[in-house]
Design a protein around this motif. Structure first.
Motif, PDB file in Angstrom:
ATOM      1  N   GLU A  21      37.633   1.358 -14.238  1.00 34.43           N
ATOM      2  CA  GLU A  21      36.167   1.216 -14.283  1.00 34.43           C
ATOM      3  C   GLU A  21      35.731   0.500 -15.558  1.00 34.43           C
ATOM      4  OE1 GLU A  21      33.818   4.690 -13.476  1.00 34.43           O
ATOM      5  OE2 GLU A  21      35.046   5.179 -11.732  1.00 34.43           O
ATOM      6  N   ASP A  22      36.455   0.769 -16.651  1.00 34.83           N
ATOM      7  CA  ASP A  22      36.122   0.088 -17.902  1.00 34.83           C
ATOM      8  C   ASP A  22      36.360  -1.415 -17.778  1.00 34.83           C
ATOM      9  OD1 ASP A  22      35.295   2.351 -19.088  1.00 34.83           O
ATOM     10  OD2 ASP A  22      37.195   2.794 -20.099  1.00 34.83           O
ATOM     11  N   ILE A  23      37.451  -1.788 -17.112  1.00 35.84           N
ATOM     12  CA  ILE A  23      37.726  -3.222 -16.932  1.00 35.84           C
ATOM     13  C   ILE A  23      36.617  -3.844 -16.071  1.00 35.84           C
ATOM     14  CG2 ILE A  23      39.303  -4.910 -15.904  1.00 35.84           C
ATOM     15  CD1 ILE A  23      41.602  -3.072 -16.600  1.00 35.84           C
ATOM     16  N   ALA A  24      36.225  -3.119 -15.025  1.00 34.03           N
ATOM     17  CA  ALA A  24      35.195  -3.647 -14.116  1.00 34.03           C
ATOM     18  C   ALA A  24      33.860  -3.849 -14.829  1.00 34.03           C
ATOM     19  CB  ALA A  24      35.039  -2.716 -12.920  1.00 34.03           C
ATOM     20  N   ARG A  25      33.679  -3.155 -15.956  1.00 26.52           N
ATOM     21  CA  ARG A  25      32.427  -3.264 -16.709  1.00 26.52           C
ATOM     22  C   ARG A  25      32.485  -4.314 -17.825  1.00 26.52           C
ATOM     23  NH1 ARG A  25      29.535   1.319 -15.222  1.00 26.52           N
ATOM     24  NH2 ARG A  25      31.264   2.758 -15.110  1.00 26.52           N
ATOM     25  N   GLN A  42      33.832 -10.509 -13.182  1.00 28.45           N
ATOM     26  CA  GLN A  42      32.909  -9.354 -13.155  1.00 28.45           C
ATOM     27  C   GLN A  42      31.465  -9.806 -12.931  1.00 28.45           C
ATOM     28  OE1 GLN A  42      35.414  -9.715 -15.244  1.00 28.45           O
ATOM     29  NE2 GLN A  42      36.280  -7.762 -15.912  1.00 28.45           N
ATOM     30  N   SER A  43      31.155 -11.038 -13.369  1.00 27.21           N
ATOM     31  CA  SER A  43      29.757 -11.476 -13.299  1.00 27.21           C
ATOM     32  C   SER A  43      29.396 -12.035 -11.922  1.00 27.21           C
ATOM     33  CB  SER A  43      29.510 -12.548 -14.364  1.00 27.21           C
ATOM     34  OG  SER A  43      30.277 -13.680 -14.042  1.00 27.21           O
ATOM     35  N   LEU A  44      30.397 -12.140 -11.033  1.00 24.28           N
ATOM     36  CA  LEU A  44      30.113 -12.756  -9.727  1.00 24.28           C
ATOM     37  C   LEU A  44      29.646 -11.732  -8.702  1.00 24.28           C
ATOM     38  CD1 LEU A  44      33.198 -15.112  -9.457  1.00 24.28           C
ATOM     39  CD2 LEU A  44      30.832 -15.803  -9.869  1.00 24.28           C
ATOM     40  N   ASP A  45      28.949 -12.213  -7.684  1.00 25.36           N
ATOM     41  CA  ASP A  45      28.518 -11.360  -6.580  1.00 25.36           C
ATOM     42  C   ASP A  45      29.773 -10.809  -5.870  1.00 25.36           C
ATOM     43  OD1 ASP A  45      25.856 -11.261  -4.477  1.00 25.36           O
ATOM     44  OD2 ASP A  45      27.842 -10.861  -3.652  1.00 25.36           O
ATOM     45  N   LEU A  65      41.013  -8.066  -7.581  1.00 27.41           N
ATOM     46  CA  LEU A  65      39.696  -7.830  -6.981  1.00 27.41           C
ATOM     47  C   LEU A  65      39.220  -6.407  -7.280  1.00 27.41           C
ATOM     48  CD1 LEU A  65      37.377  -8.668  -5.030  1.00 27.41           C
ATOM     49  CD2 LEU A  65      38.760  -7.753  -3.167  1.00 27.41           C
ATOM     50  N   VAL A  66      40.134  -5.444  -7.129  1.00 19.79           N
ATOM     51  CA  VAL A  66      39.772  -4.040  -7.338  1.00 19.79           C
ATOM     52  C   VAL A  66      39.482  -3.760  -8.818  1.00 19.79           C
ATOM     53  CG1 VAL A  66      40.655  -1.690  -7.189  1.00 19.79           C
ATOM     54  CG2 VAL A  66      41.031  -3.264  -5.306  1.00 19.79           C
ATOM     55  N   LEU A  67      40.239  -4.443  -9.697  1.00 21.37           N
ATOM     56  CA  LEU A  67      40.044  -4.191 -11.136  1.00 21.37           C
ATOM     57  C   LEU A  67      38.719  -4.746 -11.657  1.00 21.37           C
ATOM     58  CD1 LEU A  67      43.567  -4.811 -12.729  1.00 21.37           C
ATOM     59  CD2 LEU A  67      42.316  -2.662 -12.651  1.00 21.37           C
ATOM     60  N   VAL A  68      38.287  -5.880 -11.092  1.00 21.39           N
ATOM     61  CA  VAL A  68      37.075  -6.507 -11.653  1.00 21.39           C
ATOM     62  C   VAL A  68      35.803  -6.118 -10.896  1.00 21.39           C
ATOM     63  CG1 VAL A  68      38.314  -8.478 -12.629  1.00 21.39           C
ATOM     64  CG2 VAL A  68      37.367  -8.630 -10.315  1.00 21.39           C
ATOM     65  N   THR A  69      35.948  -5.233  -9.892  1.00 21.65           N
ATOM     66  CA  THR A  69      34.773  -4.824  -9.114  1.00 21.65           C
ATOM     67  C   THR A  69      34.756  -3.304  -9.010  1.00 21.65           C
ATOM     68  OG1 THR A  69      35.390  -6.703  -7.732  1.00 21.65           O
ATOM     69  CG2 THR A  69      33.501  -5.405  -6.993  1.00 21.65           C
ATOM     70  N   PRO A  70      33.669  -2.647  -9.443  1.00 20.17           N
ATOM     71  CA  PRO A  70      33.632  -1.189  -9.282  1.00 20.17           C
ATOM     72  C   PRO A  70      33.801  -0.839  -7.792  1.00 20.17           C
ATOM     73  CG  PRO A  70      31.783  -1.948 -10.602  1.00 20.17           C
ATOM     74  CD  PRO A  70      32.453  -3.171 -10.066  1.00 20.17           C
ATOM     75  N   TRP A  71      34.516   0.247  -7.517  1.00 17.24           N
ATOM     76  CA  TRP A  71      34.833   0.613  -6.133  1.00 17.24           C
ATOM     77  C   TRP A  71      33.602   0.678  -5.242  1.00 17.24           C
ATOM     78  CZ3 TRP A  71      38.129   0.491  -2.481  1.00 17.24           C
ATOM     79  CH2 TRP A  71      39.495   0.527  -2.760  1.00 17.24           C
TER      80      TRP A  71
END
Lengths: 275, 275
Positions: free
Chosen positions: B24-28, B34-37, B148-154
């Motif tokens: 979650e920290d990575i996703a933030r 992380q900045s993409l839709d 994909l999973v790391l850069v996007t919150p679940w």
């Protein structure tokens, strides 16, 4: 002047699995704009009563009327009635983990306005307003499991505030709150009540009762109402509070003499003694 | 000394929670991906996965893997962690499948290393190539999915599934599963800790099994009670069996640009790797 009735409960009985009695013949009346506290020890039936008032459970005997209409499962099958009732009455659950079931705080607050078929713009406006009122802008993208107890309570209140209900049912709202959050919660209730809301709060926290309620109903341990009256009168009746397990006898020595008096614990503060 | 079952379970629960917090920290992080839709990320990754699966040129797949690594780097994903995460577990699964492919028995061709001459058992050049294809293809695909999973919150990723026309009731259930799994993990962890704090020495295997089955039973019963309460909380806020959700996603020009770039890379890779 006759106050418009919000709830009329007549001889309501309810038991879980038909064995475990929760309410054994309860009657009460709530008018528009009332601030009511329901006092009782753990397991006395307070939470069950709130669920009956919210149309989640229905009495197995007796009647619960809301806005003049009897509540029953059949009644809630009528979409128009269910829609109208859910818009007007809201319950804040005791366990915030039950109330907060959405993946993020934003989704949680938007849940009720969305289910009530409000437009997208209206949903967003309501969420923004609730977030601002509860001052939780920094939490909107967080997941509920990463919030503290006080934050969860604020989000739970915001999720109900977004409905703009006329009637608030609060189940043990101070459970697990630190003194500052508790004081904030009392202010929040008073602010909302000033805007005309009806508040029914179940609690065994005697400390907040005089602040959030004008009238009190007291449950005894037989799941019946033992008393009803103005807050000051009920809180002054030590014998009643002792009998209903809301305060306890405290014994201690004065020199060689054993002395006993009623006593209750203010959460996170000094104990209150009665001479 | 070997750790007891309770200790191992506790350690594994804690590890899972820590991993999630780390992810979650990575996703933030303020990285590029992380900045993409999230919908664009999802569709891009699916397109690149297709390219990896259908490319018949090893260099094209290797190129795509390098692209994944670069994307991880510009998205502030720790590269050591990322590479280890994929390649440590991979040999155990894909490696085992790829092993027979190396030999002339499965993949006939020019022997590179003869292990047995009569009958001939040898690793063939074609076998090596086929195994390299398989491992690189799986490694790149897994890397794409993990990135994909790391850069996007679940919860955002789940919501993005709506772009693939996943029904909203399914998304609601997935979201709630994700939300409550932590509560149940925490409950399990608390139960094991409470037990551990009262144990002196080691439990006998039979007692350990007893403890595990007890815990499973209690968790099952708790989750059943919780699901009933959560349903009441949903009803209370107007849920009528047809969930309505609202996406807060907004496509920016850079999202369109990124989506177009990712699709172009996938098409070019498919063309170059057509074999």
């Amino acid at each position: 002047m006759q106050v418009e009735p919000v709830f009329e409960v007549e001889d309501a009985h309810f038991s879980y699995d038909r064995r475990q009695t929760a309410l054994a013949g309860v009657s009460l009346q709530v008018g528009r704009g009332d601030k009511i506290a329901i006092l009782g020890s753990n397991g006395s039936g307070k939470s069950t009563l709130l669920k009956l008032l919210d149309g989640l459970y229905f009495p197995q005997r007796g009647v619960v009327r809301a806005f003049g209409q009897p509540l029953s499962e059949d009644r809630f099958n009528d979409e128009t009635f269910a829609f109208d009732f859910r818009r007007r009455v809201a319950l804040v659950f005791q366990d915030a983990d039950v109330q907060l079931f959405s993946p993020t705080v934003w989704d949680e607050i938007a849940f009720a306005p969305l289910q009530l078929d409000l437009s997208e713009a209206e949903v967003k406006a309501r969420v923004a307003e609730a977030v601002q009122t509860l001052r939780i802008e920094h939490l909107v993208d967080r997941a509920p499991h990463r919030l503290s107890g006080g934050e969860k309570r604020r989000v739970a209140l915001a999720s109900v505030l977004a409905l703009r209900p006329e009637v608030w049912l609060l189940d043990e709202p101070t459970t697990g709150l630190d003194p500052r959050s508790q004081s904030w919660l009392v202010d929040f209730i008073l602010e909302q009540a000033e805007q005309g809301g009806t508040f029914i709060t179940s609690t065994h926290d005697l400390d907040i009762v005089s602040e959030i309620a004008d009238r009190v109903y007291v449950f005894d341990e037989t799941h019946r109402l033992a008393a009803e009256g103005p807050t000051e009168q009920i809180l002054a009746d030590r014998e009643l509070l002792l009998r209903c397990n809301l305060i306890h006898a405290h014994r201690h020595h004065h020199g060689d003499v054993m002395h006993a008096h009623p006593h209750w614990h203010r959460p996170h503060a000094e104990h209150v003694h009665e001479a | 000394m070997a750790r007891s079952l309770v200790e191992r379970t506790l350690a594994s629960v804690t590890h899972t929670l820590e991993q999630t917090l780390f992810a979650e920290d990575i996703a933030r992080q303020p990285g590029v991906l992380q900045s993409l839709d999230p919908r664009v990320k999802l569709v891009s990754v699916l397109a690149l996965l297709l390219a990896v699966s259908f490319a018949r040129n090893l260099w094209v797949i290797a190129g795509l893997y390098l692209l994944v690594l670069s994307l991880a780097w510009v998205s502030r994903v720790p590269l050591g962690f990322f590479v280890r995460h994929v390649w440590v577990a991979l040999p155990f699964f894909t490696g085992l499948v790829a092993l027979p492919v190396l030999f002339n028995v499965v993949t006939p061709g020019a022997p590179v290393l003869t292990l047995w001459s009569n009958p001939l058992i040898a690793i063939t050049a074609q076998g090596l190539r086929a195994a390299a294809f398989l491992i690189l293809r799986v490694g790149t695909s897994v890397s794409l999915a993990i990135l994909l999973v790391l850069v996007t919150p679940w919860n955002t990723l789940l919501r993005a599934l709506s772009v693939l026309r996943v029904p909203s009731v399914f998304l609601l259930i997935l979201g709630m599963t994700y939300r409550y799994i932590y509560l149940l993990l925490k409950t399990a962890s608390d139960m094991f800790e409470a037990r551990q704090s009262r144990v002196v020495g080691r439990l006998q295997p039979a007692a350990q099994r007893h403890l595990v089955t007890n815990t499973m039973g209690v968790l099952m019963s708790k989750s059943y009670g919780l699901s009933q309460d959560v349903y009441l909380a949903m009803l209370s806020r107007g849920y009528r069996g047809r969930p309505r959700t609202l996406d807060r996603f907004t496509m920016q020009p850079r999202d369109w640009l990124w989506g177009a770039a990712a699709l172009s890379v996938a098409v070019v890779a498919l063309w170059l790797g057509r074999g």
